[in-house]
Scaffold this motif. Structure first.
Motif, PDB file in Angstrom:
ATOM      1  N   ARG A 511       0.832  -0.879   0.211  1.00 25.09           N
ATOM      2  CA  ARG A 511      -0.193  -0.035  -0.434  1.00 25.09           C
ATOM      3  C   ARG A 511       0.746   0.360  -0.262  1.00 25.09           C
ATOM      4  O   ARG A 511       0.154   2.399  -0.266  1.00 25.09           O
ATOM      5  CB  ARG A 511      -0.934  -0.243   1.271  1.00 25.09           C
ATOM      6  CG  ARG A 511      -1.680  -1.680   1.556  1.00 25.09           C
ATOM      7  CD  ARG A 511      -2.561  -1.415   2.544  1.00 25.09           C
ATOM      8  NE  ARG A 511      -3.793  -0.394   2.905  1.00 25.09           N
ATOM      9  CZ  ARG A 511      -4.323  -0.860   2.513  1.00 25.09           C
ATOM     10  NH1 ARG A 511      -4.501  -1.695   1.867  1.00 25.09           N
ATOM     11  NH2 ARG A 511      -5.953   0.489   1.918  1.00 25.09           N
ATOM     12  N   THR A 512       2.149   0.969   0.306  1.00 24.31           N
ATOM     13  CA  THR A 512       3.048   2.262   0.462  1.00 24.31           C
ATOM     14  C   THR A 512       4.459   2.098  -0.497  1.00 24.31           C
ATOM     15  O   THR A 512       3.873   1.987  -1.371  1.00 24.31           O
ATOM     16  CB  THR A 512       3.328   2.209   1.987  1.00 24.31           C
ATOM     17  OG1 THR A 512       4.231   0.830   2.308  1.00 24.31           O
ATOM     18  CG2 THR A 512       2.451   2.593   3.375  1.00 24.31           C
ATOM     19  N   LEU A 513       4.751   3.686  -0.093  1.00 29.23           N
ATOM     20  CA  LEU A 513       5.518   3.942  -1.911  1.00 29.23           C
ATOM     21  C   LEU A 513       7.279   3.120  -1.996  1.00 29.23           C
ATOM     22  O   LEU A 513       7.798   2.587  -2.702  1.00 29.23           O
ATOM     23  CB  LEU A 513       5.516   5.778  -1.332  1.00 29.23           C
ATOM     24  CG  LEU A 513       5.179   6.284  -1.518  1.00 29.23           C
ATOM     25  CD1 LEU A 513       5.707   7.787  -1.173  1.00 29.23           C
ATOM     26  CD2 LEU A 513       4.799   6.111  -2.556  1.00 29.23           C
ATOM     27  N   GLU A 514       7.305   2.103  -0.793  1.00 27.60           N
ATOM     28  CA  GLU A 514       8.311   1.463  -0.787  1.00 27.60           C
ATOM     29  C   GLU A 514       8.238   0.596  -1.892  1.00 27.60           C
ATOM     30  O   GLU A 514       9.098  -0.156  -2.579  1.00 27.60           O
ATOM     31  CB  GLU A 514       9.083   0.890   0.370  1.00 27.60           C
ATOM     32  CG  GLU A 514       8.201  -0.380   1.486  1.00 27.60           C
ATOM     33  CD  GLU A 514       7.113  -0.098   1.596  1.00 27.60           C
ATOM     34  OE1 GLU A 514       6.108   1.390   1.653  1.00 27.60           O
ATOM     35  OE2 GLU A 514       6.416  -0.422   2.959  1.00 27.60           O
ATOM     36  N   TRP A 515       6.807   0.258  -2.216  1.00 22.22           N
ATOM     37  CA  TRP A 515       6.536  -1.514  -3.372  1.00 22.22           C
ATOM     38  C   TRP A 515       6.410  -0.908  -4.964  1.00 22.22           C
ATOM     39  O   TRP A 515       6.317  -1.200  -5.009  1.00 22.22           O
ATOM     40  CB  TRP A 515       5.629  -1.859  -2.656  1.00 22.22           C
ATOM     41  CG  TRP A 515       5.028  -2.787  -1.467  1.00 22.22           C
ATOM     42  CD1 TRP A 515       4.850  -1.781  -0.145  1.00 22.22           C
ATOM     43  CD2 TRP A 515       5.900  -3.018  -1.004  1.00 22.22           C
ATOM     44  NE1 TRP A 515       4.946  -2.192   0.871  1.00 22.22           N
ATOM     45  CE2 TRP A 515       5.949  -3.479   0.418  1.00 22.22           C
ATOM     46  CE3 TRP A 515       7.098  -4.209  -1.218  1.00 22.22           C
ATOM     47  CZ2 TRP A 515       6.790  -4.463   1.763  1.00 22.22           C
ATOM     48  CZ3 TRP A 515       7.744  -5.443  -0.287  1.00 22.22           C
ATOM     49  CH2 TRP A 515       7.612  -5.133   0.736  1.00 22.22           C
ATOM     50  N   THR A 516       7.179   0.652  -4.833  1.00 21.58           N
ATOM     51  CA  THR A 516       6.831   1.208  -5.868  1.00 21.58           C
ATOM     52  C   THR A 516       7.876   1.135  -6.691  1.00 21.58           C
ATOM     53  O   THR A 516       7.740   1.409  -7.961  1.00 21.58           O
ATOM     54  CB  THR A 516       5.996   2.595  -5.686  1.00 21.58           C
ATOM     55  OG1 THR A 516       7.455   3.506  -5.434  1.00 21.58           O
ATOM     56  CG2 THR A 516       5.020   2.476  -5.061  1.00 21.58           C
ATOM     57  N   ILE A 517       8.919   1.154  -5.749  1.00 18.35           N
ATOM     58  CA  ILE A 517      10.274   0.865  -6.432  1.00 18.35           C
ATOM     59  C   ILE A 517      10.764  -0.831  -6.732  1.00 18.35           C
ATOM     60  O   ILE A 517      10.280  -1.658  -5.711  1.00 18.35           O
ATOM     61  CB  ILE A 517      11.375   1.330  -6.032  1.00 18.35           C
ATOM     62  CG1 ILE A 517      11.661   0.989  -4.154  1.00 18.35           C
ATOM     63  CG2 ILE A 517      10.827   2.920  -5.775  1.00 18.35           C
ATOM     64  CD1 ILE A 517      12.123   2.209  -3.189  1.00 18.35           C
ATOM     65  N   PRO A 518      11.956  -0.911  -7.314  1.00 17.54           N
ATOM     66  CA  PRO A 518      12.655  -2.281  -7.083  1.00 17.54           C
ATOM     67  C   PRO A 518      13.059  -2.926  -5.980  1.00 17.54           C
ATOM     68  O   PRO A 518      13.250  -2.662  -4.932  1.00 17.54           O
ATOM     69  CB  PRO A 518      13.684  -2.372  -8.562  1.00 17.54           C
ATOM     70  CG  PRO A 518      13.415  -0.724  -9.692  1.00 17.54           C
ATOM     71  CD  PRO A 518      12.725   0.010  -8.095  1.00 17.54           C
ATOM     72  N   SER A 519      12.699  -4.119  -6.076  1.00 14.12           N
ATOM     73  CA  SER A 519      13.152  -4.901  -4.622  1.00 14.12           C
ATOM     74  C   SER A 519      14.475  -5.934  -5.028  1.00 14.12           C
ATOM     75  O   SER A 519      14.671  -6.819  -5.779  1.00 14.12           O
ATOM     76  CB  SER A 519      12.101  -5.886  -4.013  1.00 14.12           C
ATOM     77  OG  SER A 519      10.901  -5.521  -4.393  1.00 14.12           O
ATOM     78  N   PRO A 520      15.499  -5.254  -4.911  1.00  9.30           N
ATOM     79  CA  PRO A 520      16.164  -4.108  -3.333  1.00  9.30           C
ATOM     80  C   PRO A 520      16.418  -2.908  -4.285  1.00  9.30           C
ATOM     81  O   PRO A 520      16.311  -2.687  -5.382  1.00  9.30           O
ATOM     82  CB  PRO A 520      17.367  -4.606  -3.328  1.00  9.30           C
ATOM     83  CG  PRO A 520      18.502  -5.865  -3.961  1.00  9.30           C
ATOM     84  CD  PRO A 520      17.128  -6.451  -4.736  1.00  9.30           C
ATOM     85  N   PRO A 521      15.803  -1.921  -3.400  1.00 10.47           N
ATOM     86  CA  PRO A 521      15.699  -0.337  -4.273  1.00 10.47           C
ATOM     87  C   PRO A 521      17.070  -0.175  -4.800  1.00 10.47           C
ATOM     88  O   PRO A 521      18.808  -0.811  -4.027  1.00 10.47           O
ATOM     89  CB  PRO A 521      15.351   0.465  -2.904  1.00 10.47           C
ATOM     90  CG  PRO A 521      14.572  -0.650  -2.534  1.00 10.47           C
ATOM     91  CD  PRO A 521      16.095  -1.459  -2.495  1.00 10.47           C
ATOM     92  N   PRO A 522      17.339   0.420  -6.308  1.00 11.00           N
ATOM     93  CA  PRO A 522      18.017   0.756  -6.523  1.00 11.00           C
ATOM     94  C   PRO A 522      19.036   2.607  -5.350  1.00 11.00           C
ATOM     95  O   PRO A 522      18.665   2.651  -4.317  1.00 11.00           O
ATOM     96  CB  PRO A 522      17.868   1.642  -7.716  1.00 11.00           C
ATOM     97  CG  PRO A 522      16.697   2.212  -7.039  1.00 11.00           C
ATOM     98  CD  PRO A 522      15.974   0.925  -6.950  1.00 11.00           C
TER      99      PRO A 522
END
Lengths: 628, 342
Positions: A511-522
């Motif tokens: 539901r929150t912004l961290e899931w909009t970016i790749p895993s792991p984040p750049p």
């Protein structure tokens, strides 16, 4: 790429992107989060080992697994380790890693300070354990209880170095914690994504904000107490020396003015984690968000009005005892509201029994028990029967394991794919949950019985015939089951990390912004900074209600992203106070070079500040899609 | 005390079932506060049980609600669509704010009532000054001129006013069946009171961590019928003149006790003798005591001898030195002297 301006710093900013030194010099909140997590978990295991030895000793009456003094050192270090070296750093790991991701930022406000917090935590953690090298017999491992009541901590009654190590170690640890708190507050207030007003922040961010405020107001109190204690011991000051007009009760007030808020420092972020996990895995919005925010703030404020409920037996009289009984009871109200709101969050949802969710549900069930025994403690007259017994031990293990630790495990399973790009094995996860859950209750629930049977806490042995044998044995068995669960979790991590990193960006339908970016984040987190229109913006972006816009991914990035440069100054700055603390310890050891060592510590500190100030901007400009 | 302590029997029965009665065949719990034997403990336990029932009730309700919600709303295969996103419900949230407040108010009144009713000893209570030492208790009866240790004799059915303090670090005075804890704080005197309704022996234990042998700091409260207590007081006061009719071995023990050979007198007092040490327990009536070393050993010949010989074996950290240097005969003589002190 790197800006190579000439600077007045004496060590140039390192540039390594990989390898050992890149970790030592890192200022990336994600790497620091991982460092906190790994270190905190290792100390969590140390604390667990200490608990295990104590439970062996208490399995039967009159056992002699360890000596009395070793046992006293074990419970002192078990609590100190679990609170300051285990749970707080593990919570800090979540704060560090997630805070910028949740608010749509590229790092915390002060990346180098963030690194400093970690290094001084690491040094303080090693410092406070250093006495184990000399063994417990001479009193060189702290054996005064985790709240170190005066005047047991005086040189007369604790002549070894343990108390000094404990005092100085906690001062070092407190420094890092305070710096983190300021860092997080500034980050939250200044670095939220456009459109994310305070009441649109994820609830975990709110809990970090309130927790940081608690730290800023609570830690000075214990710092004062510890410095007075240090002066009493190193320089024969008489703050707590009764014969010289000092007061031992005064120490208790100073300690618990910190100590009670500290309990909320340990639980509020844990509540925040659970408040993030439940909505995702029940696929339903957090129920009563604004009330949850208000409850969090209220618990934070009220946390400063209840400290003397730790002191109902100290002889404050019926008026003071009554007042603190009533303020303590009042805290049950916002806490109860939270529990009902969590349950309501799941009402009408689609509850998926993932490991993260199992731990979150286990949290609600177990924390409720801890909360209820806490409510019982508020009644001052009957508290005098529960105080300093295993009933209290039951209470705080329910809020700290059933509460904080369950929330941590929930959060680890929830965010592991984001951090490491791999989903933990659910089958092993369920095994670890059920072992930890049943092990914990088998281990800690009997403490309620033992307390009500009159077993005091902090006793290294007990006589047969008091009715305590059975439940002590059951509790010890529970520890083995709990340990099996933790080992299963470790196995899960090891197995998972050997798999390829193939986790999708949004494995849980988040539901929150961290899931909009790749895993792991750049390394730069967000290629373009998001614009937030709603709470749970990502969810409503995926599942719009009506025409309202939820989330924008901002304007396309023009030009490269600037990332803060690595720096060796944080670790150097952390080294300074540590060396000075060792010098104070040397005063107590009557070593001739004590004062020079203290001076050296200050010099290192000043040098580090100089280097910090003048090492230049550093950093790198990076194109989105490049690197990491 | 009022209504909160009524129906104690029934409540206690339930509480024992909930809390301790589960354990098979363990009907005797000598140190449980759930079996109060005096007015202070009864008031406290009444309140404790009241809060315990509320806690258990709420706990069952919340657990049931949690389980119901979790299973009722579990994700099912083939489920499509997303659940309705409910933001909250003011009425519900007011309900679960107000109901806890009402419950807490119902606890607040008896809490304050009990805080005051247990704070002040009744008029005319016998005064005992209890002093904590690492790791034993001194009991002084200032009105009666008696000093003893680790065993507190009181008249049953009579209130006893306690003046609590410490000679070193903080200790805590706790006799679960008679009263909750009151700390013994160096540099100040805390007032508490106990009363035992029935003659019996009640277990006490230090409840504030006080160093190495905190676990070995226990004591007994012996509540005697008034006549027996009065008789003990008379007899005990007579002992102030010193021991009489010692056997030859005991007399030899007394010599050792009071000379540098045994050196016991440096720390211990025996009323009416040269031994007036104030570091360790007063031993004037040690022969009467049923336990040794602050309630950790049964008081018999072998234990007493073993204790004198090597106290640290039983009480780590004790300041009482080893007497292994004494010959067996000397140890026997000292033990015989100590046993004669009654």
């Amino acid at each position: 790429m790197a800006t190579a301006a000439k600077t007045l710093g004496f060590i140039p900013r390192p540039t390594a992107q990989t390898g050992f030194w890149s970790w030592v010099a890192t200022v990336d909140h994600k790497r620091i989060g991982i460092l906190y997590g790994v270190t905190g978990f290792l100390f969590f295991l140390v604390g667990g080992l200490e608990a295990w030895v104590m439970r062996l000793q208490l399995a039967r009456p009159g056992l002699e697994v360890v000596t009395a003094r070793t046992f006293n050192a074990l419970f002192t270090m078990h609590a100190t380790t679990m609170i300051f070296l285990g749970v707080m750093p593990l919570l800090a790991a979540f704060m560090n890693y997630l805070l910028p991701l949740l608010i749509g930022a590229r790092d915390v406000a002060f990346p180098r300070l963030n690194a400093f917090s970690y290094w001084i935590y690491l040094f303080g953690a090693i410092f406070i354990n250093i006495g184990w090298l000399k063994g417990t017999a001479g009193g060189d491992v702290p054996d005064i209880g985790w709240f170190g009541y005066a005047n047991l901590t005086s040189v007369e009654f604790s002549g070894g170095l343990g108390t000094d190590i404990w005092t100085l170690g906690l001062l070092l640890l407190g420094l890092g914690t305070l710096v983190s708190a300021f860092n997080f507050i500034v980050t939250i207030l200044n670095m939220r994504a456009p459109g994310m007003s305070l009441m649109k922040m994820p609830i975990f961010v709110w809990t970090v904000l309130v927790t940081s405020a608690l730290i800023i107001f609570a830690f000075p109190s214990v710092t004062v107490a510890l410095i007075m204690l240090m002066f009493d011991r190193a320089f024969a000051a008489n703050f707590f020396e009764v014969a010289a007009g000092g007061s031992v009760v005064f120490y208790q007030h100073l300690f618990w003015t910190f100590g009670h808020p500290e309990v909320y420092i340990l639980i509020l972020p844990a509540m925040g984690i659970v408040s993030e996990v439940l909505p995702v895995h029940a696929r339903k919005m957090l129920f009563g968000y604004s009330v949850m925010v208000f409850s969090t703030a209220l618990i934070g404020f009220m946390g400063f009005t209840v400290w003397s409920h730790h002191m109902f037996t100290v002889g404050m009289g019926p008026v003071v005892n009554s007042i603190f009984a009533l303020t303590t009871m009042a805290i049950a109200v916002p806490t109860g509201v939270k529990i009902f709101n969590w349950i309501s969050t799941m009402w009408g949802g689609q509850v998926r029994f993932t490991t993260a969710m199992l731990f979150a549900i286990g949290f609600i069930a177990s924390f409720t028990i801890g909360g209820l025994s806490g409510f019982m403690h508020a009644a001052a007259p009957s508290n005098t029967q529960q105080h300093d017994t295993y009933f209290v031990v039951a209470h705080f293990h329910y809020v700290l394991i059933g509460g904080s630790v369950f929330a941590l495990f929930s959060g680890i399973h929830h965010w592991f794919p984001k951090v490491f790009g791999r989903l933990l094995d659910e089958r092993l996860g369920r095994w670890s949950f059920w072992l930890i859950f049943t092990g914990f209750h088998t281990f800690a629930f009997p403490f309620h019985f033992l307390g009500l049977m009159g077993m005091p806490r902090r006793i290294y042995t007990y006589a047969p015939g008091l009715g305590w044998e059975l439940w002590n044995l059951v509790s010890t068995i529970g520890v083995f089951v709990l340990a099996a669960g933790v080992l299963t979790f470790i196995a899960n991590v090891v197995v998972t990390m050997r798999r390829p990193a193939d986790a999708p960006a949004d494995p849980w339908d988040g539901r929150t912004l961290e899931w909009t970016i790749p895993s792991p984040p750049p390394v730069y987190n967000f290629a373009t900074l998001p614009v937030v229109y709603l709470r749970d913006a990502f969810w409503f972006h995926k599942y719009p209600e009506g025409k309202e816009k939820a989330l924008d991914f901002g304007s396309p990035q023009t030009g490269p992203i600037h990332l803060p440069g690595p720096s060796l100054m944080p670790i150097l700055l952390a080294l300074g106070p540590t060396v000075a603390a060792a010098g104070v310890l040397f005063i107590r050891m009557r070593l001739s070079y004590a004062v020079p060592v203290i001076v050296a510590g200050f010099v290192i500190t000043l040098l580090a500040i100089w280097g910090w100030a003048f090492e230049g901007e550093g950093g790198a400009l990076i194109e989105p899609g490049e690197g990491d | 005390m009022g209504m909160w302590t009524r129906q104690r029997g029934a409540r206690r029965g339930l509480a024992l079932l909930l809390a301790g009665g589960l354990l098979a065949g363990c009907s005797t719990l000598p140190q449980t506060p759930l079996d109060p034997k005096g007015p202070v403990a009864q008031t406290q336990t009444g309140l404790l049980l009241y809060t315990l029932y509320i806690a258990v009730g709420i706990g069952i309700f919340v657990t049931a609600a949690l389980l119901y919600v979790v299973f009722r709303f579990r994700a099912r295969p083939g489920q499509t669509g997303v659940p309705l996103q409910i933001r909250g419900n003011h009425l519900l949230e007011i309900v679960w704010t107000v109901i806890p407040i009402l419950i807490l108010v119902s606890v607040a009144f008896p809490t304050v009532e009990a805080a005051f009713s247990t704070a002040t000893p009744p008029e005319g209570a016998l005064t005992v000054r209890a002093v904590g030492y690492r790791w034993w208790f001194a009991f002084e009866y200032p009105e009666l001129g008696i000093v003893t240790a680790n065993e507190l004799r009181i008249p049953a059915g009579q209130p006893v006013r306690l003046e609590l303090t410490s000679n070193d670090v903080i200790h805590s005075f706790w006799v679960p069946k008679l009263a909750g804890k009151t700390d013994m704080v160096p540099g100040r005197v805390n007032i508490a009171w106990i009363q035992a309704d029935e003659p019996d022996v009640y277990l006490g234990q230090c409840a504030e961590f006080c160093g190495d042998s905190h676990a070995n700091m226990r004591f007994l409260v012996k509540a005697l019928p008034q006549a027996e207590f009065d008789e003990w007081v008379r007899q005990r006061q007579a002992m102030a003149e010193g021991p009489r009719d010692l056997s030859p071995a005991a007399a030899r023990g007394r010599e050792l006790f009071e000379s540098t050979a045994g050196n016991c007198f440096a720390c211990h007092a025996v009323d009416g003798t040269k031994a007036q040490g104030a570091v360790g327990p007063n031993l004037t009536d040690v022969g009467q005591r049923s336990t040794l070393a602050a309630g950790i050993l049964e008081n018999d010949y072998e234990n007493l001898k073993a204790w004198v010989k090597d106290p640290a074996a039983f009480k780590p950290g004790t300041t009482m030195p080893s007497h292994a240097r004494l010959s067996e005969q000397d140890l026997d003589a000292i033990v015989q002297y100590l046993q004669s002190l009654k």
